[in-house]
Design an enzyme around this catalytic site. Sequence first.
Site, PDB file in Angstrom:
ATOM      1  N   GLU A  40      -6.689  -7.507  -0.802  1.00  0.00           N
ATOM      2  CA  GLU A  40      -7.214  -7.452   0.563  1.00  0.00           C
ATOM      3  C   GLU A  40      -8.711  -7.166   0.477  1.00  0.00           C
ATOM      4  OE1 GLU A  40      -5.267  -4.879   3.336  1.00  0.00           O
ATOM      5  OE2 GLU A  40      -3.257  -5.602   2.839  1.00  0.00           O
ATOM      6  N   GLU A  87       0.830  -1.213   0.000  1.00  0.00           N
ATOM      7  CA  GLU A  87       0.000   0.000   0.000  1.00  0.00           C
ATOM      8  C   GLU A  87       0.866   1.266   0.000  1.00  0.00           C
ATOM      9  OE1 GLU A  87      -4.172  -1.294   2.006  1.00  0.00           O
ATOM     10  OE2 GLU A  87      -2.571  -0.885   3.412  1.00  0.00           O
TER      11      GLU A  87
END
Length: 611
Positions: free
Chosen positions: A236, A160
């Site tokens: 995710e 991320e």
Amino acid sequence: MHASRLEWKDKQYELGGEPLRIMSGAIHYFRVVPEYWEDRLLKLRACGFNTVETYVAWNVHEPKEGAFCFEGIADLERFVRLAGELGLYVIVRPSPYICAEWEFGGLPAWLLSDSDMRLRCFDPAYLAKVDRYYDELIPRLVPLQSTNGGPIIAVQVENEYGSYGNDTRYLEYLRDGLLARSVDVLLFTSDGPTDEMLIGGTIEGVHATVNFGSRVEESFGKFREYRETEPLMCMEYWNGWFDHWMEPHHVRDGGDVAEVLDQMLSAGASVNFYMFHGGTNFGFYNGANHIKTYEPTVTSYDYDAPLTEWGDITPKYDAIRAVMEKHGFEAGCPLPEPLPKRSYGKVALSESGQLFPQLSKMGSPVDSVWTLPMEKVGQAYGFILYSTWVKGPRAGQQLHIQEVRDRAQVFLGGKPIGVVERWNPQPLALEVPAEGARLDILVENMGRVNYGPLLRDAKGITEGVRIDNQFQFDWTITPLPLDGDMLSRVTYQEAAAPNENQTAGMPAFYKGSFEAEEACDTFLRFDGWKKGVAWVNGFNLGRYWEAGPQKALYVPGPLLRKGANEIVLFELEGAAEDAAVTLTDKPDLGRIEAVDDSFLNFVGEDEAEQA
């Protein structure tokens, strides 16, 4: 497994030339005792999944600079091999940074001893530390790659990153470092589905994936604006959420989770459930968020996942299983039976030892003109004590702890005068007699920030201590990491029921024991206790706090032994009236006060936190 490489064709993954829809669930080996890895992995297979994903926490494997650990709960190779033996593929995310609501996002605390080092960018000082770590880590993974006949099919470059920075040269350095160390499976990045995140976190030539929990068409649509030919992969899928202290327990309706999964699979996507099984933030490894204010994460990482913290299936598991069957994913094995749980009853903690009288044997104090943070005295976790002599008289003044991280108990003349908290840093009224008094400030590191721009999170007193506007100097600093060696030096005395006048607000250790005919899972309750840390047979279970929502700590059966078992608490504010704890077979995560998070727009962690 045969040697093969995960690639893609016509927007679909292929492994060894055969189509592969990745159905993965996250299980972090470092959040589950090794004796239960097989149970959790089999329950993943029994739900129809073909892959397990795990982060790799740098601070678990290099807790002290240059000292590496890959044993016990840190035995990553054993976890990966076991998954392969059970018929699962493995996705490994060894980024230097992992977020994961884990202490400092997985970065080791000792990085903060260098005030000039910049994190997660092309800083040669930082990259030198990453390189040394990767020289230890990556050769352990290379033989386990699918290209060598192992179960690892994909490896992440960074985590991320678009939520943090835009240093493309840094991402390319990490990519090139993996390639140079013989990683030859599919490399990927994962980011939120926004322009900013995909611009900052992706690099050419590396597969991109996206993270979200709902709004499937919108999220994959944004991804397609950047990657037209690559497979759709939600790396995710946030099917639950985590808890902070002083907040309600978060849940998400299983029907809502199943509906979103159905949408993803109908779109032809591959999916990784974050989390499939959350596990536990054992010891001092919980992280914290700081979006609007500092918010420490609880010990449980139950995450309202399909498998509970203690490994039982949930209605959410059943709802997911039904969708998997609808889309042709059959159970890979029978579902294991639930693990037994047992109540061992009330345990009297009949021995106690106050902290302050035994400081001389607890640690090695450091004399300093000013207040140093933990990292500057070589400490990572636990507590740190700052002591000085304040001259008097002083009347009607206020004590300010400038930038306390994270919670300070203040004592004057051996008596508590108040608590200063990072999220509510109010000054304390101060009266010093003419002869002066000793000032002690005990600071707890409640978990370093694991996400966002405030990631650099030194602990202790990071600026200074003032009485009104006057800084106080000449301190004795005592690190209190409360590791096994330090705990072994605590002296206890038999004690009757505690005298509230003597124990209120005073930190102390309490010890007791119980007999077990068999070692089963159980849950340790702290009714009447205030705040502290618990150990069972020397294993640090984590923190407890009456602030909730978590009211009990999960005790995995393998931590117990047949016969005598020992419980130790480090209680910060005074014992329960009966100086006892309870071991019960009923978990309590504050679910009565739970908040349904199904309404949240899980676009990115910033948005979810603010919601």
